[in-house]
Design a protein around this motif. Structure first.
Motif, PDB file in Angstrom:
ATOM      1  N   GLU A  84     -18.315   9.175  -4.995  1.00  0.00           N
ATOM      2  CA  GLU A  84     -18.120   9.886  -3.714  1.00  0.00           C
ATOM      3  C   GLU A  84     -17.189   9.100  -2.791  1.00  0.00           C
ATOM      4  OE1 GLU A  84     -22.001  10.571  -2.166  1.00  0.00           O
ATOM      5  OE2 GLU A  84     -22.510  12.082  -3.686  1.00  0.00           O
ATOM      6  N   LYS A  85     -17.397   7.779  -2.734  1.00  0.00           N
ATOM      7  CA  LYS A  85     -16.528   6.947  -1.892  1.00  0.00           C
ATOM      8  C   LYS A  85     -15.074   7.066  -2.343  1.00  0.00           C
ATOM      9  CE  LYS A  85     -19.444   3.043  -0.460  1.00  0.00           C
ATOM     10  NZ  LYS A  85     -19.494   1.577  -0.450  1.00  0.00           N
ATOM     11  N   ILE A  86     -14.882   6.990  -3.658  1.00  0.00           N
ATOM     12  CA  ILE A  86     -13.516   7.012  -4.197  1.00  0.00           C
ATOM     13  C   ILE A  86     -12.893   8.397  -4.041  1.00  0.00           C
ATOM     14  CG2 ILE A  86     -12.193   6.775  -6.357  1.00  0.00           C
ATOM     15  CD1 ILE A  86     -14.451   4.559  -7.012  1.00  0.00           C
ATOM     16  N   ALA A  87     -13.702   9.453  -4.167  1.00  0.00           N
ATOM     17  CA  ALA A  87     -13.194  10.821  -3.985  1.00  0.00           C
ATOM     18  C   ALA A  87     -12.709  11.035  -2.551  1.00  0.00           C
ATOM     19  CB  ALA A  87     -14.284  11.827  -4.332  1.00  0.00           C
ATOM     20  N   ASN A  88     -13.388  10.395  -1.600  1.00  0.00           N
ATOM     21  CA  ASN A  88     -13.018  10.548  -0.187  1.00  0.00           C
ATOM     22  C   ASN A  88     -11.664   9.928   0.135  1.00  0.00           C
ATOM     23  OD1 ASN A  88     -15.310  11.933   0.429  1.00  0.00           O
ATOM     24  ND2 ASN A  88     -16.464  10.110   1.069  1.00  0.00           N
ATOM     25  N   ALA A  89     -11.200   9.047  -0.759  1.00  0.00           N
ATOM     26  CA  ALA A  89      -9.925   8.360  -0.491  1.00  0.00           C
ATOM     27  C   ALA A  89      -8.759   9.334  -0.450  1.00  0.00           C
ATOM     28  CB  ALA A  89      -9.678   7.301  -1.553  1.00  0.00           C
ATOM     29  N   GLY A  90      -8.907  10.477  -1.105  1.00  0.00           N
ATOM     30  CA  GLY A  90      -7.801  11.427  -1.168  1.00  0.00           C
ATOM     31  C   GLY A  90      -7.692  12.323   0.052  1.00  0.00           C
ATOM     32  N   ASN A  91      -8.709  12.346   0.940  1.00  0.00           N
ATOM     33  CA  ASN A  91      -8.620  13.284   2.078  1.00  0.00           C
ATOM     34  C   ASN A  91      -8.098  12.586   3.337  1.00  0.00           C
ATOM     35  OD1 ASN A  91     -10.755  12.158   3.672  1.00  0.00           O
ATOM     36  ND2 ASN A  91     -12.237  13.119   2.291  1.00  0.00           N
ATOM     37  N   SER A 133      -7.148   7.927  -7.173  1.00  0.00           N
ATOM     38  CA  SER A 133      -8.567   8.243  -7.014  1.00  0.00           C
ATOM     39  C   SER A 133      -9.057   9.082  -8.186  1.00  0.00           C
ATOM     40  CB  SER A 133      -8.777   8.987  -5.696  1.00  0.00           C
ATOM     41  OG  SER A 133     -10.033   9.613  -5.666  1.00  0.00           O
ATOM     42  N   ILE A 134      -8.250  10.072  -8.602  1.00  0.00           N
ATOM     43  CA  ILE A 134      -8.613  10.924  -9.753  1.00  0.00           C
ATOM     44  C   ILE A 134      -8.709  10.088 -11.027  1.00  0.00           C
ATOM     45  CG2 ILE A 134      -7.813  12.824 -11.231  1.00  0.00           C
ATOM     46  CD1 ILE A 134      -6.519  14.011  -8.636  1.00  0.00           C
ATOM     47  N   TYR A 135      -7.730   9.192 -11.221  1.00  0.00           N
ATOM     48  CA  TYR A 135      -7.697   8.330 -12.419  1.00  0.00           C
ATOM     49  C   TYR A 135      -8.958   7.454 -12.495  1.00  0.00           C
ATOM     50  CZ  TYR A 135      -6.608   3.847 -14.679  1.00  0.00           C
ATOM     51  OH  TYR A 135      -6.660   2.693 -15.413  1.00  0.00           O
ATOM     52  N   ILE A 136      -9.329   6.835 -11.378  1.00  0.00           N
ATOM     53  CA  ILE A 136     -10.504   5.956 -11.379  1.00  0.00           C
ATOM     54  C   ILE A 136     -11.766   6.756 -11.676  1.00  0.00           C
ATOM     55  CG2 ILE A 136     -11.941   4.449  -9.929  1.00  0.00           C
ATOM     56  CD1 ILE A 136      -9.345   3.625  -8.463  1.00  0.00           C
ATOM     57  N   ILE A 150       0.844  -1.205   0.000  1.00  0.00           N
ATOM     58  CA  ILE A 150       0.000   0.000   0.000  1.00  0.00           C
ATOM     59  C   ILE A 150       0.878   1.254   0.000  1.00  0.00           C
ATOM     60  CG2 ILE A 150      -1.574   1.386   1.419  1.00  0.00           C
ATOM     61  CD1 ILE A 150      -3.026  -1.131   2.130  1.00  0.00           C
ATOM     62  N   ASP A 151       0.678   2.092  -1.000  1.00  0.00           N
ATOM     63  CA  ASP A 151       1.407   3.367  -1.106  1.00  0.00           C
ATOM     64  C   ASP A 151       0.404   4.500  -0.888  1.00  0.00           C
ATOM     65  OD1 ASP A 151       2.954   5.537  -1.688  1.00  0.00           O
ATOM     66  OD2 ASP A 151       3.200   5.079  -3.833  1.00  0.00           O
ATOM     67  N   ALA A 152       0.296   4.957   0.362  1.00  0.00           N
ATOM     68  CA  ALA A 152      -0.714   5.964   0.712  1.00  0.00           C
ATOM     69  C   ALA A 152      -0.509   7.266  -0.066  1.00  0.00           C
ATOM     70  CB  ALA A 152      -0.667   6.231   2.215  1.00  0.00           C
ATOM     71  N   SER A 153       0.734   7.565  -0.459  1.00  0.00           N
ATOM     72  CA  SER A 153       1.012   8.829  -1.162  1.00  0.00           C
ATOM     73  C   SER A 153       0.412   8.858  -2.568  1.00  0.00           C
ATOM     74  CB  SER A 153       2.521   9.067  -1.242  1.00  0.00           C
ATOM     75  OG  SER A 153       3.127   8.066  -2.036  1.00  0.00           O
ATOM     76  N   SER A 154       0.117   7.674  -3.130  1.00  0.00           N
ATOM     77  CA  SER A 154      -0.416   7.622  -4.500  1.00  0.00           C
ATOM     78  C   SER A 154      -1.937   7.577  -4.535  1.00  0.00           C
ATOM     79  CB  SER A 154       0.140   6.391  -5.230  1.00  0.00           C
ATOM     80  OG  SER A 154      -0.392   5.212  -4.649  1.00  0.00           O
ATOM     81  N   VAL A 155      -2.581   7.536  -3.369  1.00  0.00           N
ATOM     82  CA  VAL A 155      -4.034   7.318  -3.310  1.00  0.00           C
ATOM     83  C   VAL A 155      -4.805   8.449  -4.002  1.00  0.00           C
ATOM     84  CG1 VAL A 155      -6.022   7.167  -1.757  1.00  0.00           C
ATOM     85  CG2 VAL A 155      -3.973   5.856  -1.279  1.00  0.00           C
ATOM     86  N   GLY A 156      -4.404   9.699  -3.739  1.00  0.00           N
ATOM     87  CA  GLY A 156      -5.116  10.837  -4.335  1.00  0.00           C
ATOM     88  C   GLY A 156      -5.065  10.799  -5.850  1.00  0.00           C
ATOM     89  N   THR A 165      -6.899   0.923   1.179  1.00  0.00           N
ATOM     90  CA  THR A 165      -6.486  -0.410   0.720  1.00  0.00           C
ATOM     91  C   THR A 165      -7.184  -0.759  -0.592  1.00  0.00           C
ATOM     92  OG1 THR A 165      -6.167  -1.112   3.003  1.00  0.00           O
ATOM     93  CG2 THR A 165      -6.345  -2.850   1.372  1.00  0.00           C
ATOM     94  N   GLY A 166      -8.509  -0.496  -0.675  1.00  0.00           N
ATOM     95  CA  GLY A 166      -9.266  -0.800  -1.899  1.00  0.00           C
ATOM     96  C   GLY A 166      -8.721  -0.055  -3.107  1.00  0.00           C
TER      97      GLY A 166
END
Length: 786
Positions: free
Chosen positions: A122-129, A42-45, A33-39, A138-139
Motif C-alpha cells: 500500500e505504501k509503495i502503491a501510494n508513491a504513484g499518486n 512502483s508497479i515493478y516493485i 530523483i526522477d519523479a516521472s519514473s516513480v509510478g 525518494t525511497g
C-alpha cells in the motif's frame, strides 16, 4: 624516558561543555530523483512483492512461518544515511524489517507475513499518486533493483567437505527461534550430521559434516539460509633455525605483582628461560601426542625476552606470567576448523576472568572481503566485549614476494574491530633482503580491511626476508626459543604481535586504574610513529603500517616539560555533544611574528556499536573530533526553536582539517616532521580509530593569517553519529544509543621556549576543569624513582 617523569593527565568535561544536538532544516530533493519514473518503478516493485506473496501463502499451508527475504539494490548516489531512512520507511511497518546489508549497496528486507506485505504494498502503491510524500518518492527512486533473496553458495562439496551454513538473523528472538528449530528439524529429516557453533550471540551458524550431493542440492533451497561455504581450516608452519648462544635466565622479582598474559597458541614448552614465568594453570584441548609447542614457545619467548634477544629496548617490558592456552594442535597430525578454534578461544578467555591481555598469533591465509567483515573477526569482537579483554592479533603472513607479486591484504580474523592488529617491520637489512631497515617486512599483509577499516593498527619488529640467486627464500630473522631451550630464529607477524602484547600488558601493570582496553589501545596508537627510514606517502604508510611503531612503555606514560598529554574518557549519548570553549591551549606558544605554532597529536579510539547483520555497515556508530581556534564567544538566539545552546563561538576553524595545510606539507616525505605527520581526511567513514598529527607551521600563509594570528581562543568539540538501522532499532526498543570513547591530545612546544606542562596544568585550574595525573602503582613509582 622523560627526565622528570611528568605523568600524562586525565581531564573531565564540565557540566556546561555538554550540549544538545540541534536540528537542521530540510533541503531540496537530490538531483538523482526522477519523479516521472516513480509510478512505473512502483508497479515493478509491487510485481516482485506479489511473487513473495505467493511463496508466503505456500509456506503457511506447510506450517512454515520462516520470513521471506528480498534483496534491494540501492542507487550508488543514495547510500547516505538520509536516503537509507527513506527506503526503510517503505518497508518498516511498525517493526524493523531492514535486517541486513550485503556488499556496499544491497539492503536485505524480511517479510514476516501477508499482513506486513500488504502494508508495504500500500505504501509503495501510494508513491504513484499526486499526494505521495517526498520521503516515499525518494525511497522508491533510491531502489534500482529488487529480487527474492537466494542463498550465497561458495562451495561445491564432496563427502569429506565440512560445510559452514549461516542462517539469517532477523533481529527478533522469536523469529530466530522459529528458523533454528525449523532448520534443525530439516537436518534431522535428511539425516545430516549438524552442529550449532557459537561464534557470537548474533550469528546463527551451523557446521554440517559429510553431506551428499543430493542433500546439498536440497539444502540450497531451504528458506532462511544466508550463506553456504566450506568451513575454513587453519594451519601453522614454523621452520626454525637454531643457534648455540646463551642469554641469562630472568627470574620473577619478589614483591612484584606481575600481570598475566594469555597466549592462545600451540603451547609453551617448560624450558629454563620460560618455566619460572609459567602460570600455575594452563588450558589445553588436545592430548600431548597431538601437540607441537614450537610456535607458542617462540611467541612466549619474544613476549618475555624480546628486548634482551634483540639488544634493544623496544618495549621496556619487565615481565609477566604466561597462561598457556593450547588452542591449536600439531596440524600435521590433526586438522582444526574455524568453528573449533573460535569455540576454544571463547572457552579459554571466558574461563580466566583475571587475564586481560591475550596474544593471538594464529590466523588463516584467506584475504578479508572488501565489504563483509569475517565471522571470525565478529566472534573475536564479541569475546573482547563480553569479557572486557584486549586481544593482540597478528595481521597475517604472505609469500607473494617470492613471485614478485603484490602483497595480499590482511587475513580474515585480522579485521577484528576491537582487537589491536599488528603488522611487521624489518629490524635491519642484509645483502639479500627485500625491505630496507624499519620498513614493512616483505611478508607482512597490508590493509585496508573491509569498509576501508584501518588495519593493521600498529607494527613492530618481525624480521626481514630476501631471495638468493636461485630464488630461494633467505631469512633475516628475529630471535626466541625452541622447545628444547635453544635460541631459535624465525620471521613473521606472529612474532611482531607479542611485542605489542608486552606493551599493552606492561602499561596495564603500571597503571593504577581499572582495566580499560579502549584506554590501552588509545595509549599505544597515540605513541606510535613512522620510523624516519619509512619514506612513503601517508596513504601507503597507513596501508602497510597502520598508525606506526609504538614507543616503549615508560615513554608512553610520561611527558617532558615542553609538552603535555591530556586524556578525555567519556560516553557520548545520541542527542548530545561535547563543546569545550575554554580548551587549555598554551598562550605562550606564539612566535615572534604573532602566530600560534607547535605540534598537536590527537588520537580517538571508540568502542563502536557493532551489528553483525549489517555487512559493510558493521560499525554502526561514529565519533568526530574538531579542535582549533575561534575569535570570541557569542550569544545565540534562543527564540529560534532549532537553537538549543545559548553560547556559540564565532570564527571557528578546525586545525585538524587538511584544507588548512600547504600541498607541499601533505606530500613531503623528507621533512623532519614526516615521521609523525598524519594528515588524513576521515569524512563520514565510520572509523573506530582516528589519529591526526599536525604541525601549525605547515598552515598556508593565508590560513595562518586567518586562524593562527594571536589573540585567539581555543575549542574542542566531540560529536557522535549513528547509522539509520541503529537509530530505528533503539527507537523501537525505547533506548538511547551511546558510545564510549577515549581521546588523547598531546601539545608540543617545538621551540622549547617554556614549560608547557606547567602552563597547561595552570590553565586547567583557571578554567575549573577536574583533572588528575595518570595513577601509577606504588611499586612501579618506587622502581622508577630508584
Amino acid at each position: 624516558m622523560a627526565e622528570e617523569n611528568l605523568p600524562i593527565k586525565f581531564f573531565q568535561k564540565r557540566q556546561k561543555d555538554e550540549r544538545d544536538t540541534e536540528g537542521g532544516g530540510g533541503g531540496k530533493p537530490p538531483q538523482w530523483i526522477d519523479a516521472s519514473s516513480v509510478g512505473e518503478k512502483s508497479i515493478y516493485i509491487r510485481q516482485v512483492l506479489d511473487n513473495v506473496s505467493h511463496s508466503l501463502a505456500e509456506k503457511v499451508k506447510r506450517n512454515n512461518y520462516i520470513p521471506s527475504v528480498v534483496k534491494l539494490k540501492v542507487n550508488s548516489d543514495a547510500l547516505a544515511k538520509t536516503y537509507r531512512r527513506e527506503i526503510g520507511n517503505l518497508f518498516n511497518v511498525g517493526k524493523l524489517n531492514t535486517i541486513g546489508v550485503s556488499g556496499e549497496d544491497e539492503v536485505l528486507i524480511k517479510i514476516d507475513n501477508q499482513e506486513d506485505l500488504q502494508k508495504m504494498t500500500e505504501k509503495i502503491a501510494n508513491a504513484g499518486n499526486k499526494y505521495s510524500s517526498q520521503s516515499t518518492i525518494t525511497g522508491i527512486c533510491a531502489i534500482t533493483n529488487i529480487e527474492e533473496f537466494k542463498p550465497q553458495v561458495n562451495v561445491e562439496p564432496h563427502e569429506s567437505t565440512i560445510l559452514k551454513v549461516k542462517l539469517f538473523n532477523y533481529g527478533d528472538s522469536s523469529l530466530n527461534s522459529v528458523l533454528t528449530k525449523e532448520f534443525e528439524k530439516y537436518c534431522k529429516k535428511y539425516q545430516l550430521d549438524f552442529k550449532n557453533v557459537p561464534y557470537s550471540g548474533e550469528l546463527n551458524i551451523y557446521r554440517i559434516n559429510g553431506i551428499t550431493t543430493d542433500a546439498f542440492n536440497e539444502l540450497k533451497d531451504f528458506d532462511g539460509i544466508q550463506l553456504i561455504a566450506e568451513m575454513p581450516t587453519y594451519d601453522i608452519t614454523l621452520d626454525e633455525l637454531t643457534e648455540d648462544i646463551t642469554i641469562p635466565i630472568k627470574q620473577p622479582k619478589a614483591g612484584i605483582n606481575y600481570p598475566v598474559v594469555g597466549v592462545l597458541d600451540t603451547g609453551i614448552a617448560s624450558i629454563p628461560h620460560l618455566q619460572p614465568w609459567l602460570h600455575n594453570e594452563n588450558i589445553t584441548y588436545y592430548p600431548d601426542d597431538d601437540v607441537d609447542k614450537s610456535h607458542g614457545t617462540f611467541v612466549a619467548g619474544v613476549l618475555l625476552y624480546g628486548d634482551e634477544l634483540e639488544g634493544k629496548e623496544y618495549t621496556g617490558f619487565e615481565g609477566c606470567k604466561l597462561l598457556e592456552a593450547i588452542v591449536m594442535p600439531d596440524t600435521k597430525k590433526q586438522q582444526i576448523t574455524e568453528d573449533e578454534l573460535v569455540q576454544q578461544i571463547w572457552d579459554a578467555v571466558s574461563r580466566n576472568n583475571d587475564v586481560k591481555v591475550w596474544n593471538l598469533s594464529l590466523g588463516t591465509n584467506r584475504e578479508v572481503d572488501l565489504y563483509e567483515f569475517s565471522d571470525f573477526a565478529k566472534a573475536l569482537d564479541e569475546i573482547q566485549e563480553q569479557n572486557n579483554v584486549l586481544i593482540c592479533k597478528s595481521v597475517g603472513n604472505c609469500t607473494n614476494f617470492k613471485l614478485n607479486a603484490p602483497v595480499s591484504r590482511i587475513a580474515k580474523s585480522a579485521d577484528t574491530v576491537r582487537g589491536l592488529v599488528v603488522g611487521s617491520l624489518a629490524h635491519d637489512k642484509n645483502a639479500t633482503d627485500i625491505a630496507d631497515k624499519h620498513n614493512p617486512s616483505p611478508f607482512s599483509r597490508i590493509g585496508r580491511g573491509p569498509s576501508h577499516l584501518i588495519k593493521p593498527d600498529v607494527v613492530h619488529i618481525g624480521g626481514n626476508v630476501g631471495l638468493d640467486v636461485s630464488n630461494n627464500i633467505v631469512l633475516n630473522p628475529v630471535k626466541s626459543f625452541s622447545p628444547n631451550g635453544q635460541i631459535a630464529k624465525q620471521v613473521g607477524t606472529s612474532f611482531s604481535t607479542p611485542r605489542i602484547a608486552a606493551i599493552a600488558s606492561g602499561l596495564d601493570a603500571m597503571l593504577n586504574e581499572s582495566f580499560n582496553p579502549t584506554l590501552l589501545k588509545a595509549l599505544i596508537i597515540h605513541s606510535a610513529k613512522y620510523p624516519e627510514e619509512m619514506k612513503m606517502p601517508i596513504v601507503e604508510k597507513i596501508k602497510y603500517a597502520g598508525f606506526g611503531l609504538p614507543s616503549n612503555i615508560k615513554d608512553i606514560l610520561f611527558n617532558e616539560p615542553n609538552e603535555i598529554t591530556l586524556i578525555l574518557q567519556d560516553t557520548l549519548e545520541k542527542g548530545h555533544f561535547i563543546d569545550i570553549l575554554d580548551f587549555p591551549f598554551p598562550q605562550s606558544m606564539v612566535d615572534e611574528d604573532g602566530y600560534f605554532y607547535g605540534e598537536m597529536t590527537v588520537t580517538l579510539v571508540t568502542s563502536p556499536i557493532l551489528e553483525v547483520s549489517q555487512g559493510a555497515e558493521y560499525c554502526q556508530s561514529n565519533i568526530d573530533v574538531m579542535i582549533g581556534s575561534y575569535d570570541e564567544k557569542v550569544e545565540r538566539d534562543m527564540s529560534n526553536p532549532l537553537i538549543k545552546n545559548p553560547i556559540g563561538a564565532g570564527g571557528r576553524q578546525n586545525i585538524l582539517a587538511m584544507t588548512n595545510y600547504s600541498s607541499r606539507a601533505k606530500k613531503d616525505i623528507e621533512m623532519p616532521f614526516a615521521a609523525e605527520r598524519m594528515l588524513v581526511t576521515y569524512g563520514d567513514k565510520f572509523q573506530p580509530v582516528k589519529k591526526w598529527s599536525v604541525n601549525l607551521d605547515e598552515f598556508t600563509e593565508g590560513n595562518k593569517e586567518k586562524y593562527l594570528k594571536a589573540p585567539k581562543n581555543w575549542y574542542l568539540k566531540v560529536e557522535g553519529l549513528y547509522r539509520h538501522f541503529m537509530e530505528e532499532k533503539c527507537e523501537l526498543e525505547d533506548r538511547t544509543p551511546s558510545q564510549d570513547f577515549c581521546l588523547i591530545i598531546t601539545i608540543k612546544d617545538t621551540k622549547k621556549k617554556g614549560n608547557i606542562y606547567n602552563e597547561v596544568t595552570q590553565l586547567l585550574d583557571n578554567f575549573s576543569f577536574i583533572h588528575s595525573n595518570v595513577k601509577i602503582k606504588e611499586e612501579v613509582r618506587i622502581r622508577l624513582n630508584g
